[in-house]
Write an enzyme that holds these catalytic residues in place. Structure first.
Site, short mmCIF file in Angstrom:
data_model
loop_
_atom_site.label_atom_id
_atom_site.label_comp_id
_atom_site.label_asym_id
_atom_site.label_seq_id
_atom_site.Cartn_x
_atom_site.Cartn_y
_atom_site.Cartn_z
CD GLU A 236 0.29 16.88 -7.74
OE1 GLU A 236 0.62 16.96 -6.37
OE2 GLU A 236 0.44 15.75 -8.20
CG HIS B 64 -0.87 13.86 -4.49
ND1 HIS B 64 0.62 14.50 -4.90
CD2 HIS B 64 -0.40 13.05 -3.75
CE1 HIS B 64 1.48 13.85 -4.41
NE2 HIS B 64 0.95 12.78 -3.91
P1 NAD Z 1 9.69 2.14 -2.86
O1 NAD Z 1 10.90 3.01 -2.67
O2 NAD Z 1 9.25 0.99 -2.15
O3 NAD Z 1 9.57 1.46 -4.31
C1 NAD Z 1 10.16 2.07 -5.71
C2 NAD Z 1 10.64 0.94 -6.60
O4 NAD Z 1 10.98 1.47 -7.72
C3 NAD Z 1 11.71 0.08 -6.28
O5 NAD Z 1 11.45 -1.44 -6.23
C4 NAD Z 1 12.87 0.33 -7.36
O6 NAD Z 1 13.62 -0.75 -7.56
C5 NAD Z 1 11.76 0.74 -8.38
N1 NAD Z 1 12.63 1.66 -9.24
C6 NAD Z 1 13.61 2.78 -8.84
N2 NAD Z 1 14.08 3.13 -9.95
C7 NAD Z 1 13.49 2.66 -11.23
C8 NAD Z 1 13.31 2.76 -12.49
N3 NAD Z 1 14.24 3.75 -13.00
N4 NAD Z 1 12.86 2.03 -13.26
C9 NAD Z 1 11.86 1.12 -12.99
N5 NAD Z 1 11.72 0.78 -11.37
C10 NAD Z 1 12.45 1.65 -10.74
O7 NAD Z 1 8.46 3.40 -3.25
P2 NAD Z 1 6.90 3.03 -2.87
O8 NAD Z 1 6.72 3.44 -1.57
O9 NAD Z 1 6.38 1.79 -3.37
O10 NAD Z 1 6.39 4.48 -3.65
C11 NAD Z 1 6.19 4.47 -4.97
C12 NAD Z 1 5.70 5.58 -5.40
O11 NAD Z 1 4.41 6.11 -4.93
C13 NAD Z 1 6.68 7.09 -5.44
O12 NAD Z 1 6.83 7.86 -6.37
C14 NAD Z 1 6.13 7.88 -4.23
O13 NAD Z 1 6.21 9.21 -4.40
C15 NAD Z 1 4.41 7.64 -4.58
N6 NAD Z 1 3.46 7.92 -3.69
C16 NAD Z 1 2.33 8.54 -3.95
C17 NAD Z 1 1.36 8.66 -3.04
C18 NAD Z 1 0.13 9.45 -3.43
O14 NAD Z 1 -0.32 10.33 -2.53
N7 NAD Z 1 -0.34 9.17 -4.54
C19 NAD Z 1 1.77 8.52 -1.58
C20 NAD Z 1 2.72 7.69 -1.25
C21 NAD Z 1 3.70 7.40 -2.16
#
Ligand code: NAD
Length: 523
Positions: A259, A277
């Site tokens: 990115e 993003h």
């Molecule tokens: P979170 O930590 O609340 O949830 C993550 C979930 O993934 C958990 O339930 C965990 O058990 C599960 N997990 C972990 N490893 C795993 C695996 N190997 N297989 C399956 N499940 C697994 O995170 P969140 O706040 O829900 O964020 C999720 C994603 O969104 C992250 O990658 C974060 O970087 C991304 N995000 C993106 C933006 C954006 O601008 N697009 C903004 C915020 C967050």
């Protein structure tokens, strides 16, 4: 009045909240030298990702009590040094969940109805009502990979569209999934049956390319993949091939491996739509990122406890001295536990043996939980909130003490999943953590670097076979030991390796005669 310095763009409502409790100065785009000067006499600094609070900068912060990071990641703050200086660091990890979930729904609908393509065509002056025929979400199966904060918000919204929802998240208890109305299954099954697949897991060594060639090959011809989590979760080369050859219908991407994307071939395809993003980029997410941390600052200044503290600076140093090595051991044992069990954990038993049992073990427990939860959650599991995060995941914690153990002062953990169990014993030798037992096999491992644990039948030549295979792929074995109950029975081999063992090599390792299982653990 306290002095509050704001060095990145923060929502005006947050500034209003802070102005009620202190003198606020806003100074943006500071050079490191200017920041070092400004930080000298402030009590609170409020930042986003733009300000780097390195050791060099923090050395000058003579009065600083609070660092408030509006947003999730605190990688721009030297946390360890801030903790040493007794500075409290707060953040706002929850602020963007709804915005990301809404963008996910937006991208899903846009892909289903070809909205961006139709808009572009319309603006070119074309009135084409045939090319953009779409699909309904209603009645379709949505596969949600990762059921954390954002995944759960997506589930709630998708339900209102009449979608059937299935999920893959090995760390979420079944009753939590049931209460969300999500049927849990393995990732391959999810890929086979879903019409839409959306990713909401953090990017870790385990989730890198969680959607690879193999998973894509299982997908339906009309499948759409949505990724609003992180680039790197999908193998973009495999995705490009599948989309180009119409093996799957479409993809909607907010995030990319590189990115901003440079000459990314995905962006040349008509069946790919995307955003740069933009997941957290809403007025509301930015407002709440600011107001949440501002409220945390107010609470701390009033002497109340705040929820989003990222570090724990208030522990007296005499107490820390005795238990610190056990906190490090416990964190490593937590990391090992989740990687060995690799499933949802229902119950944890922590047993403290010897002298350590006489201390206050609360921080040791918290360190264990932090180690166990941090590889699976995006951010923000810390010593403060680890017990709450574990409770929200329905993990029961039982603690006990024994006055003696064969390893002297030691920590034992037994972690129970639905049908499997892992037990580990660790102790401190010459001030450093050592793992003494894994599932009742005696070992002697420094929990550092990359470790491969192989369950096998004790037969002549096993060590050679494993060494040969890893050598073929250039993986150097730095240390090796075998633990067994009896000659010729089930045993474990523990290897310290210098490089990550790729999935395909691990697969080959597991296929060798007399090998029952192999796991790679990153410590
Ligand atoms: P979170 O930590 O609340 O949830 C993550 C979930 O993934 C958990 O339930 C965990 O058990 C599960 N997990 C972990 N490893 C795993 C695996 N190997 N297989 C399956 N499940 C697994 O995170 P969140 O706040 O829900 O964020 C999720 C994603 O969104 C992250 O990658 C974060 O970087 C991304 N995000 C993106 C933006 C954006 O601008 N697009 C903004 C915020 C967050």
């Amino acid at each position: 009045m306290v002095k509050i310095l704001i060095t990145d763009g923060i929502h005006e409502d947050a500034i209003k909240i802070l102005s009620k409790v202190g003198n606020v100065e806003i100074a943006m785009d500071l050079t490191p030298e200017e920041l070092k000067e400004k930080i000298k006499d402030v009590d609170v600094i409020v930042i986003r990702s733009g300000t780097k609070l390195t050791r060099d900068v923090l050395k000058n912060a003579k009065k600083l009590k609070i660092i408030a990071r509006a947003g999730v990641g605190v990688d721009n703050v030297d946390l360890q040094y801030a903790t040493e200086l007794g500075i409290i660091v707060v953040n706002s990890p929850d602020a963007s969940s709804i915005s990301v979930a809404e963008l996910t729904m937006g991208l899903m609908l846009s892909a289903a109805r070809n909205i961006p393509q139709a808009t572009a065509s319309l603006k070119r002056g074309v009135w084409d009502r045939k090319s953009f025929k779409g699909l309904e979400l209603y009645g379709k199966t949505l596969g949600v990979i990762g059921l954390g904060r954002i995944g759960q918000q997506v589930v709630e919204r998708a339900k209102s569209f009449g979608m059937n929802i299935v999920g893959y998240d090995p760390y979420i208890p079944e009753d939590v999934a049931n209460s969300l109305g999500v049927k849990l299954m393995d990732i391959n099954e999810l890929c086979k049956i879903s019409d839409f697949i959306t990713l909401h897991v953090p990017l870790t060594p385990k989730t890198k390319y969680i959607i690879g060639k193999d998973q894509i090959s299982l997908m339906k011809k009309n499948a759409t993949i949505v990724n609003c989590a992180r680039g790197g979760l999908i193998d973009e080369k495999a995705l490009y091939e599948a989309l180009k050859n119409k093996k799957i219908r479409s993809a909607a991407l907010d995030v990319f491996e590189e990115e901003p994307p440079k000459d990314n071939p995905l962006l040349t395809l008509d069946n790919v739509i995307g955003t740069p993003h933009q997941g957290a980029s809403t007025a509301e997410a930015q407002k709440s990122a600011g107001t949440i941390v501002a409220e945390q600052v107010v609470k701390i200044l009033r002497g109340e406890s705040a929820e989003n503290v990222v570090n724990l600076p208030m522990v007296p140093s005499e107490k820390m001295g005795k238990i610190k090595p056990y906190m490090i051991l416990a964190e490593k044992m937590g990391l090992m536990t989740i990687q060995l069990l690799d499933k949802s954990i229902e119950k944890i038993e922590l047993i403290y043996a010897g002298e350590i049992a006489k201390e206050d073990t609360e921080l040791i427990k918290r360190s264990f939980l932090m180690g166990m939860l941090s590889p699976i959650l995006l951010a923000g599991v810390n010593l403060i909130n680890a017990p709450t995060v574990a409770k929200n995941r329905n993990i029961r914690i039982v603690e006990g003490t024994i006055s003696e153990s064969e390893y002297g002062n030691a920590l034992k953990v037994i972690a129970k999943g639905k049908s499997e169990k892992v037990s580990i014993i660790g102790s401190i030798v010459e001030g450093r953590p050592v793992i003494r037992e894994i599932n009742k096999y005696s070992v002697d491992i420094r929990p550092e670097g990359i470790i491969c644990i192989i369950k096998h039948i004790d037969r002549p030549g096993m060590v050679g076979k494993v060494g040969l295979l890893l050598g073929e792929y250039g993986i150097n074995i730095a240390g090796m030991q075998v633990g067994r109950m009896e000659p010729g029975g089930e045993s474990i081999m523990v290897l310290n390796v210098d490089h990550v063992i790729p999935e395909d090599v691990l697969y080959k390792l597991k296929k060798l005669d007399n090998i029952k299982d192999a796991k790679v653990i990153n410590l």
